[in-house]
Design a protein around this motif. Structure first.
Motif, short mmCIF file in Angstrom:
data_model
loop_
_atom_site.label_atom_id
_atom_site.label_comp_id
_atom_site.label_asym_id
_atom_site.label_seq_id
_atom_site.Cartn_x
_atom_site.Cartn_y
_atom_site.Cartn_z
N ALA A 324 3.30 -7.47 10.18
CA ALA A 324 3.31 -6.01 10.03
C ALA A 324 4.09 -5.59 8.79
CB ALA A 324 3.91 -5.36 11.28
N LYS A 325 5.22 -6.26 8.54
CA LYS A 325 6.05 -5.95 7.38
C LYS A 325 5.33 -6.27 6.08
CE LYS A 325 10.82 -6.47 5.77
NZ LYS A 325 12.13 -7.12 6.01
N LYS A 326 4.55 -7.37 6.12
CA LYS A 326 3.80 -7.75 4.93
C LYS A 326 2.70 -6.73 4.62
CE LYS A 326 1.66 -11.81 2.83
NZ LYS A 326 1.23 -13.21 3.02
N PHE A 327 2.05 -6.23 5.66
CA PHE A 327 1.05 -5.17 5.46
C PHE A 327 1.70 -3.92 4.88
CE2 PHE A 327 -1.93 -7.28 8.54
CZ PHE A 327 -3.04 -7.30 7.68
N GLU A 328 2.88 -3.59 5.38
CA GLU A 328 3.59 -2.40 4.91
C GLU A 328 3.97 -2.54 3.44
OE1 GLU A 328 7.53 0.28 6.12
OE2 GLU A 328 6.98 -1.51 7.26
N LYS A 329 4.47 -3.72 3.05
CA LYS A 329 4.83 -3.95 1.65
C LYS A 329 3.61 -3.86 0.75
CE LYS A 329 8.96 -6.87 2.12
NZ LYS A 329 9.52 -8.22 1.89
N SER A 330 2.50 -4.40 1.22
CA SER A 330 1.26 -4.36 0.44
C SER A 330 0.82 -2.93 0.20
CB SER A 330 0.16 -5.13 1.18
OG SER A 330 -1.07 -5.02 0.50
N SER A 331 0.95 -2.09 1.22
CA SER A 331 0.57 -0.68 1.10
C SER A 331 1.46 0.04 0.11
CB SER A 331 0.65 -0.02 2.48
OG SER A 331 0.38 1.36 2.38
#
Length: 568
Positions: A324-331
């Protein structure tokens, strides 16, 4: 006593004779709602089955000398609380075309459970259209109504049927909420990686060994740095079937000689973001099964049913939140410093009409931001076929077209079509104005429908309040239902505002459309295509590999192949 002349007596006898010779063209209508799962209702469902309803109607017709079956009209899994049903609408089309003049149902509840609309059809619409209506087991025949008492009896039966539908809707909702509180899985197909089994009256999820290993691998690949495309390629190389094929066949891997299709990136993301894999059930995200409110709609996230630790987890919470954190960083990275947010996306005027001519897929718009030395930024657009990136048998040939090129081709196609069809500008603007009036009529109908829905919920709330005051409903249940009703009213009020806004913009859009056609006919290059113009004029645009663009017009269905200057 006055004497009856022989001539008049003979005319009466002839008329009676003709009446007896009438042959009715019969439409048998059968409806079944198949939402119930409880074993206690099994016999009731059997008695109400589509086959049973048809057999009862046919047995009735067999004993009649003046009836011939024209067709059977079926609605399976449809509520009786409204008449928006495919089978019913097909039957009414045949009524309007004079193909049938008699409708037979097993009983009144099969025809409908809304006593107002049901009574309106039986007492007004069918008599006006010359249609005989028969409900076999209720012993009702519209041709043999003896008087006011029989009409009252029918209305009472319809009212009872409607109250039954209301009661069932409340009980089903209450039962579902109880199951959510117990941590029971109420969905249909279980999530990938799990199987569903009944333990008593509770439906539980259990880990399925093979597919759960695939879920773990997807998480591992993503955390190791693989992107969606690379994960899709790995799944394809392992010959792992897509979720739809797995649920249909039960096979995890593609058999030798079978057709293998790649997973979509959206499905991979859905797996990576589904909290079910940490033992958490999130249910009640949509609603569409309430009495008189059958259209499906989303529920606000704060009202979802969230129950933790309901089943064994496949993924640890630590791994899940790393993803989830990786998706957030990507966004955040994609929108760094508001780079793209400061240049908003334009409306896609070709969104609903642009297709790949070779494979038939809807073309995908690609957006890029161009920055000038003056630090000004502008978006550029092009379209390509989404299937060019596939790795399976459905891979399409490479093709793309820029928005500027497509705009020029379409405007030239419209100009040529107007010239070839000899349509006058006056005719075009008059047609646009008539279409605007038609749209306003349709949106006003939608506005009235929303008003009726709001009124129905308000009425239902009043009935629930009376039940609460009379001690037939507990305070907690009444409080929950009241809150739920208020949220539904807010949803429909929001839709009502959107419809009202649409009504306000119709005249403006019509003026803009007429301005476009005037500029186009005069040869002005400043005429700008809008989504409204495209939807009005064009059914479909197809882009081919050999630099052809095919425009299929809505008003004449003319096909004009044009050479594209910048087609790659």
């Amino acid at each position: 006593m006055a004497r009856t002349s022989k001539k008049k007596q003979m005319d009466t006898e002839i008329a009676v004779g003709r009446k007896s010779e009438k042959i009715y063209s019969v439409g048998i209508y059968a409806r079944l709602s198949v939402d119930a799962k409880c074993m206690a209702c099994e016999q009731a469902r059997k008695n109400e089955s589509i086959e049973t309803q048809i057999e009862i109607a046919k047995a009735f017709i067999k004993n009649q000398n003046d009836m011939v079956i024209f067709d059977c009209y079926l609605d399976i899994g449809k509520t009786g609380t409204n008449f928006q049903r495919d089978g019913f609408e097909r039957m009414m089309r045949d009524v309007r075309m004079r193909k049938i003049d008699c409708i037979i149902v097993k009983d009144l509840s099969r025809f409908g459970r809304n006593h107002i609309e049901t009574g309106n059809y039986i007492e007004k619409i069918f008599p006006f259209m010359g249609v005989r209506f028969i409900a076999v087991t209720d012993n009702f025949d519209s041709m043999n109504i003896s008087g006011q008492n029989e009409t009252l009896s029918v209305n009472l039966k319809n009212l009872v049927n409607e109250m039954y539908a209301k009661d069932i809707a409340i009980k089903v909702k209450s039962s579902r909420q109880t199951k959510w509180e117990q941590g029971s899985y109420t969905g249909g197909v279980p999530p990938y990686g799990y199987r569903a089994e009944w333990i008593g009256d509770k439906k539980c999820l259990f880990i399925e060994e093979t597919t759960s290993d695939i879920v773990k691998k997807i998480f591992d690949l993503f955390l190791s740095g693989k992107n969606m495309k690379e994960i899709v390629r790995w799944l394809y190389e392992q010959r792992i079937l897509r979720l739809t094929e797995y649920h249909k066949t039960g096979e995890v891997y593609c058999l030798v000689g079978g057709k293998l299709q790649e997973w979509s990136r959206g499905t991979v993301k859905m797996v990576l973001t589904n909290p079910v894999y940490i033992g958490c059930l999130v249910q009640g995200r949509t609603c569409g099964k309430d009495y008189m409110m059958r259209d499906k709609h989303d529920i606000a996230s704060e009202d979802w049913s969230v129950k933790e630790h309901t089943h064994e987890a496949i993924i640890s919470e630590e791994l899940f939140f790393q993803v989830a954190k990786k998706f957030e960083k990507s966004s955040v990275y994609c929108n760094k410093s508001g780079y793209s947010q400061n240049v908003p996306l334009d409306e896609d005027v070709f969104a609903d009409v642009l297709y790949c001519g070779d494979c038939g897929a809807k073309m995908r718009r690609i957006s890029a931001i161009k920055q000038f030395s003056s630090k000004g930024r502008v978006r550029t657009y092009s379209y390509n076929c989404p299937k060019i990136e596939r790795i399976d048998e459905d891979k399409c040939v490479t093709k793309s077209i820029t928005l500027n090129s497509l705009n020029g081709i379409v405007k030239e196609a419209i100009r040529q079509e107007l010239s070839l069809s000899a349509m006058r500008l006056k005719d075009i603007t008059q047609s646009n104005n008539m279409e605007a009036e038609r749209l306003k009529t349709e949106w006003n109908k939608e506005l009235l429908a929303l008003e009726r829905k709001i009124a129905n919920i308000t009425k239902l709330g009043s009935e629930q309040y009376l039940k609460y005051r009379m001690g037939e409903m507990e305070a907690e249940s009444f409080k929950n239902m009241k809150g739920y009703n208020n949220k539904k009213i807010a949803t429909y009020q929001k839709k009502r505002e959107q419809v009202a806004e649409k009504l306000r913009t119709i005249d403006y859009e019509t003026v803009q459309k007429n301005h476009f056609f005037r500029a186009l006919v005069k040869g002005s290059e400043k005429s700008e295509l809008t989504a409204d113009v495209v939807r009005t004029m064009i059914n479909r645009i197809e882009v081919y590999q050999d630099h052809r663009v095919k425009v299929i017009f809505a008003f004449k269905r003319s096909d004009i192949p044009l050479k594209g200057k910048e087609v790659i």
